[in-house]
Design a protein around this motif. Sequence first.
Motif, PDB file in Angstrom:
ATOM      1  N   TYR A 140      40.389  36.768  37.246  1.00 29.43           N
ATOM      2  CA  TYR A 140      42.018  35.661  37.278  1.00 29.43           C
ATOM      3  C   TYR A 140      41.716  34.510  36.543  1.00 29.43           C
ATOM      4  O   TYR A 140      40.774  34.160  36.545  1.00 29.43           O
ATOM      5  N   ARG A 187      47.393  33.647  37.791  1.00 34.89           N
ATOM      6  CA  ARG A 187      47.620  35.004  37.042  1.00 34.89           C
ATOM      7  C   ARG A 187      46.039  35.981  36.469  1.00 34.89           C
ATOM      8  O   ARG A 187      44.428  35.879  36.657  1.00 34.89           O
ATOM      9  N   VAL A 217      50.824  36.273  38.330  1.00 30.10           N
ATOM     10  CA  VAL A 217      51.200  36.245  37.407  1.00 30.10           C
ATOM     11  C   VAL A 217      50.087  37.783  36.513  1.00 30.10           C
ATOM     12  O   VAL A 217      48.862  37.708  36.615  1.00 30.10           O
ATOM     13  N   GLN A 260      48.872  40.009  34.724  1.00 28.73           N
ATOM     14  CA  GLN A 260      48.957  40.017  33.047  1.00 28.73           C
ATOM     15  C   GLN A 260      48.337  41.230  32.945  1.00 28.73           C
ATOM     16  O   GLN A 260      48.224  42.147  31.674  1.00 28.73           O
TER      17      GLN A 260
END
Length: 94
Positions: free
Chosen positions: A28, A36, A72, A74
Amino acid sequence: MALEVRNDTEQQQYSLVDDGEVIGFAAYETDDDEIRFVHTEVDPAHRGGGHASILVQQALDDVRAGSTLRVVPQCSYVAAWIERHPDYQELTTR
């Protein structure tokens, strides 16, 4: 098997540990108000046993309990996992 998930902040990853050996990780990046998740990986010898799911769930539980960061996803695995678990979707809209 004694599985443990720990947040290795210096490496910026949640590590999945089996009897002292790291067998997977969820990497992350953090920035202000978000975390993220950029990559999730489990050692090929340990795939197929639900290890990635355990890793992601415990990482998200840790984010939920220990911060107000917005998740988030991704990483495609984390995104798909959150999609399959509606009770975790609120983490993406914090």
